[in-house]
Design a protein around this motif. Structure first.
Motif, PDB file in Angstrom:
ATOM      1  N   ALA A 247     -17.857  -5.804   5.050  1.00  0.00           N
ATOM      2  CA  ALA A 247     -17.353  -6.895   5.835  1.00  0.00           C
ATOM      3  C   ALA A 247     -16.414  -7.616   5.258  1.00  0.00           C
ATOM      4  N   VAL A 248     -15.240  -8.104   5.949  1.00  0.00           N
ATOM      5  CA  VAL A 248     -14.278  -8.550   5.251  1.00  0.00           C
ATOM      6  C   VAL A 248     -14.576 -10.198   5.001  1.00  0.00           C
ATOM      7  N   PRO A 249     -14.240 -10.443   3.644  1.00  0.00           N
ATOM      8  CA  PRO A 249     -14.608 -11.825   3.268  1.00  0.00           C
ATOM      9  C   PRO A 249     -14.031 -12.998   4.067  1.00  0.00           C
ATOM     10  N   VAL A 250     -14.880 -13.920   4.520  1.00  0.00           N
ATOM     11  CA  VAL A 250     -14.149 -15.231   5.471  1.00  0.00           C
ATOM     12  C   VAL A 250     -13.045 -15.765   4.377  1.00  0.00           C
ATOM     13  N   GLY A 251     -11.830 -15.931   5.290  1.00  0.00           N
ATOM     14  CA  GLY A 251     -10.844 -16.848   4.686  1.00  0.00           C
ATOM     15  C   GLY A 251      -9.845 -15.963   4.151  1.00  0.00           C
ATOM     16  N   TRP A 252      -9.956 -14.475   3.977  1.00  0.00           N
ATOM     17  CA  TRP A 252      -8.663 -13.544   3.808  1.00  0.00           C
ATOM     18  C   TRP A 252      -7.897 -13.616   5.094  1.00  0.00           C
ATOM     19  N   ASP A 253      -6.537 -13.733   4.675  1.00  0.00           N
ATOM     20  CA  ASP A 253      -5.496 -13.401   5.557  1.00  0.00           C
ATOM     21  C   ASP A 253      -5.351 -12.131   6.086  1.00  0.00           C
ATOM     22  N   ALA A 254      -4.511 -11.830   7.002  1.00  0.00           N
ATOM     23  CA  ALA A 254      -4.169 -10.067   7.490  1.00  0.00           C
ATOM     24  C   ALA A 254      -3.698  -9.372   6.277  1.00  0.00           C
ATOM     25  N   ASP A 255      -3.042  -9.924   5.212  1.00  0.00           N
ATOM     26  CA  ASP A 255      -2.205  -9.107   4.374  1.00  0.00           C
ATOM     27  C   ASP A 255      -3.513  -8.636   3.362  1.00  0.00           C
ATOM     28  N   MET A 256      -4.280  -9.682   2.944  1.00  0.00           N
ATOM     29  CA  MET A 256      -5.316  -9.243   2.002  1.00  0.00           C
ATOM     30  C   MET A 256      -6.423  -8.299   2.649  1.00  0.00           C
ATOM     31  N   ALA A 257      -7.037  -8.593   3.969  1.00  0.00           N
ATOM     32  CA  ALA A 257      -7.863  -7.930   4.369  1.00  0.00           C
ATOM     33  C   ALA A 257      -7.462  -6.376   4.546  1.00  0.00           C
ATOM     34  N   VAL A 258      -6.089  -6.282   5.372  1.00  0.00           N
ATOM     35  CA  VAL A 258      -5.840  -5.017   5.622  1.00  0.00           C
ATOM     36  C   VAL A 258      -5.560  -4.228   4.288  1.00  0.00           C
ATOM     37  N   THR A 259      -5.078  -4.755   3.398  1.00  0.00           N
ATOM     38  CA  THR A 259      -4.901  -4.110   1.902  1.00  0.00           C
ATOM     39  C   THR A 259      -6.416  -3.566   1.352  1.00  0.00           C
ATOM     40  N   ALA A 260      -7.191  -4.293   1.750  1.00  0.00           N
ATOM     41  CA  ALA A 260      -8.416  -3.887   1.221  1.00  0.00           C
ATOM     42  C   ALA A 260      -9.183  -2.871   1.933  1.00  0.00           C
ATOM     43  N   LEU A 261      -9.010  -3.055   3.443  1.00  0.00           N
ATOM     44  CA  LEU A 261      -9.548  -1.892   4.206  1.00  0.00           C
ATOM     45  C   LEU A 261      -8.780  -0.729   3.935  1.00  0.00           C
ATOM     46  N   TYR A 262      -7.357  -0.775   3.682  1.00  0.00           N
ATOM     47  CA  TYR A 262      -6.923   0.179   3.665  1.00  0.00           C
ATOM     48  C   TYR A 262      -7.239   0.989   2.352  1.00  0.00           C
ATOM     49  N   SER A 263      -7.436   0.542   1.388  1.00  0.00           N
ATOM     50  CA  SER A 263      -7.941   1.235  -0.105  1.00  0.00           C
ATOM     51  C   SER A 263      -9.325   1.757   0.330  1.00  0.00           C
ATOM     52  N   ALA A 264     -10.073   1.239   1.004  1.00  0.00           N
ATOM     53  CA  ALA A 264     -11.519   1.642   1.171  1.00  0.00           C
ATOM     54  C   ALA A 264     -11.651   2.481   1.981  1.00  0.00           C
ATOM     55  N   HIS A 265     -10.784   2.686   3.149  1.00  0.00           N
ATOM     56  CA  HIS A 265     -10.842   3.656   4.379  1.00  0.00           C
ATOM     57  C   HIS A 265      -9.866   4.406   4.792  1.00  0.00           C
ATOM     58  N   TYR A 266      -8.824   4.306   4.094  1.00  0.00           N
ATOM     59  CA  TYR A 266      -7.667   5.395   4.796  1.00  0.00           C
ATOM     60  C   TYR A 266      -7.962   6.606   4.848  1.00  0.00           C
ATOM     61  N   ARG A 267      -8.566   7.377   3.499  1.00  0.00           N
ATOM     62  CA  ARG A 267      -8.748   8.891   3.589  1.00  0.00           C
ATOM     63  C   ARG A 267      -9.869   9.138   4.553  1.00  0.00           C
ATOM     64  N   SER A 268     -10.726   8.471   4.657  1.00  0.00           N
ATOM     65  CA  SER A 268     -11.846   8.918   5.943  1.00  0.00           C
ATOM     66  C   SER A 268     -11.437   8.890   7.254  1.00  0.00           C
TER      67      SER A 268
END
Length: 201
Positions: A34-55
């Motif tokens: 889950a994406v932490p509440v309050g994160w903006d698009a840049d922060m959230a997408v960076t974290a999602l990218y790092s965690a899920h890009y390969r899969s």
């Protein structure tokens, strides 16, 4: 900020783009549920990218059948979720949104290929396939070959279930169909795979 008080953890800068795509079993990353509440698009997408890009790339490779196109599909999906971040009603479902975007964009790629092949001039020499080099190991697998011969929806259902390790509900969300349809496509796809592999043995 008082001394010795730990700084708030945020995604660091721009995530390095992973390029190593392997044929290991595709298991959906769960490091960012889950994406932490309050994160903006840049922060959230960076974290999602790092965690899920390969899969997500591995998923797209099995659908579009070449690494370069799969990477483009996934990159486009991340660009889309960044642009739509403020409109997402439930940011906890960001990964499901990404999966659905990858599946839909993969379908568009395949439709475009079908049109190009249909209207390509006759007698043109075959262009070298990207699969022959980048994912040649997939070509040596009888299972992958049989999977490619399936109708698109059956192939998508099987890839999401057995390579993506998703539940029926998650597959239904990603494909935009009902759970009943997921069961039907999965059962028919498995039956067709079994028949093809039995003929090869």
């Amino acid at each position: 900020m008082p001394p010795n008080e730990p700084e708030e953890r945020k995604p660091s800068g721009k995530a390095e783009r992973p390029t190593d795509v392997t044929t290991e079993t595709l298991v959906a990353d769960r490091s960012l549920g889950a994406v932490p509440v309050g994160w903006d698009a840049d922060m959230a997408v960076t974290a999602l990218y790092s965690a899920h890009y390969r899969s997500l790339v591995r998923l797209a490779v099995l659908l579009v059948r070449d690494v370069a196109t799969a990477e483009e599909v996934v990159q486009d999906a991340f660009v889309a979720i960044h642009g739509a971040w403020r409109r997402l009603r439930d940011t906890d479902k960001a990964l499901a949104y990404l999966r659905q975007s990858v599946v839909n964009r993969s379908r568009s790629v395949l439709r475009h290929r079908a049109v190009v092949e249909k209207y390509a001039p006759k007698g043109m020499p075959d262009a070298p396939s990207a699969e022959n080099g980048a994912i040649g190991e997939f070509e040596r697998s009888a299972v992958i070959e049989a999977l490619r011969a399936l109708p698109a929806r059956q192939r998508e259902a099987l890839v999401l279930r057995y390579y993506g390790d998703l539940s029926e509900a998650q597959i239904a969300d990603a494909m935009g169909i009902s759970k009943g349809a997921v069961k039907s496509h999965t059962a028919r796809g498995m039956a067709a795979l079994r028949t093809t592999l039995e003929q090869l043995s």
